[in-house]
Design a protein around this motif. Sequence first.
Motif, PDB file in Angstrom:
ATOM      1  N   ASN A  11     -23.794 -13.430  38.259  1.00  0.00           N
ATOM      2  CA  ASN A  11     -24.908 -14.105  38.925  1.00  0.00           C
ATOM      3  C   ASN A  11     -25.818 -13.103  39.629  1.00  0.00           C
ATOM      4  O   ASN A  11     -27.042 -13.245  39.644  1.00  0.00           O
ATOM      5  N   TYR A  14     -27.839 -11.396  36.981  1.00  0.00           N
ATOM      6  CA  TYR A  14     -28.842 -12.348  36.501  1.00  0.00           C
ATOM      7  C   TYR A  14     -30.010 -12.434  37.491  1.00  0.00           C
ATOM      8  O   TYR A  14     -31.174 -12.373  37.118  1.00  0.00           O
ATOM      9  N   LEU A  15     -29.692 -12.552  38.794  1.00  0.00           N
ATOM     10  CA  LEU A  15     -30.710 -12.630  39.831  1.00  0.00           C
ATOM     11  C   LEU A  15     -31.516 -11.321  39.892  1.00  0.00           C
ATOM     12  O   LEU A  15     -32.745 -11.340  39.991  1.00  0.00           O
ATOM     13  N   PHE A  17     -32.080  -9.039  37.477  1.00  0.00           N
ATOM     14  CA  PHE A  17     -32.969  -8.900  36.325  1.00  0.00           C
ATOM     15  C   PHE A  17     -34.104  -9.925  36.352  1.00  0.00           C
ATOM     16  O   PHE A  17     -35.217  -9.648  35.905  1.00  0.00           O
ATOM     17  N   THR A  18     -33.857 -11.083  36.890  1.00  0.00           N
ATOM     18  CA  THR A  18     -34.912 -12.088  37.036  1.00  0.00           C
ATOM     19  C   THR A  18     -35.985 -11.597  37.994  1.00  0.00           C
ATOM     20  O   THR A  18     -37.186 -11.682  37.710  1.00  0.00           O
ATOM     21  N   ILE A  19     -35.566 -11.072  39.137  1.00  0.00           N
ATOM     22  CA  ILE A  19     -36.520 -10.536  40.130  1.00  0.00           C
ATOM     23  C   ILE A  19     -37.288  -9.360  39.532  1.00  0.00           C
ATOM     24  O   ILE A  19     -38.506  -9.254  39.683  1.00  0.00           O
ATOM     25  N   PHE A  21     -37.919  -8.737  36.346  1.00  0.00           N
ATOM     26  CA  PHE A  21     -38.820  -9.252  35.318  1.00  0.00           C
ATOM     27  C   PHE A  21     -40.067  -9.888  35.939  1.00  0.00           C
ATOM     28  O   PHE A  21     -41.192  -9.630  35.520  1.00  0.00           O
ATOM     29  N   VAL A  22     -39.875 -10.702  36.963  1.00  0.00           N
ATOM     30  CA  VAL A  22     -40.989 -11.366  37.640  1.00  0.00           C
ATOM     31  C   VAL A  22     -41.903 -10.332  38.298  1.00  0.00           C
ATOM     32  O   VAL A  22     -43.131 -10.420  38.215  1.00  0.00           O
TER      33      VAL A  22
END
Length: 185
Positions: A11, A14-15, A17-19, A21-22
């Motif tokens: 998790n 995931y968090l 890589f999401t941050i 990417f954004v």
Amino acid sequence: SNFFLLLIMKNFLYLFFTILFVSVIFTSCEKELLGCMDINADNYNNLANTDDGSCVYPPNWSEIAVGTWNLDPNCDDISVPLLGDISLNDQMPASVDVQSAGNGVLFIDFDGSQLDGTIDDNGNITVNPVTISIDATGTGIPVDVDVVGNGQITSENTGTMDFTFSGNISGLFPFSSDCAMILTK
């Protein structure tokens, strides 16, 4: 416990890589702001993030002042007893040659006499006091004349100068004449 640790790490990754990417998307979508980015330019734009080549720089007045300037004098006449009025307009050269020594220092060839002066960042000229010889009486006999002046270069091809010419003819007749001159290239 290893299962929960793997789940938390998954998790977290995931968090992360999401941050990442954004933030990459938002950074790459930054709006391009065109303008002059040179702080030395008159039209510097501190909000610009892309230089568009529009920079405008203040004129270098020393460079603009260099060259041959035509004179259009309007001098007060000198009144000399026994000789009458003497027109300094007739004694002025048709043109002067201006050279620059850099740093705002000017050398002005005034019909063979050298005048020294300075020019500032706004085109204002100051001519240092100097004594020159001119044929003020029209007799071929040179007269020592004290000269001082100031003026302004208003464009690449125009300017004005105000001179004061003063002296003494034959040690008997003191004089002073103000001259307003229009300069053109």
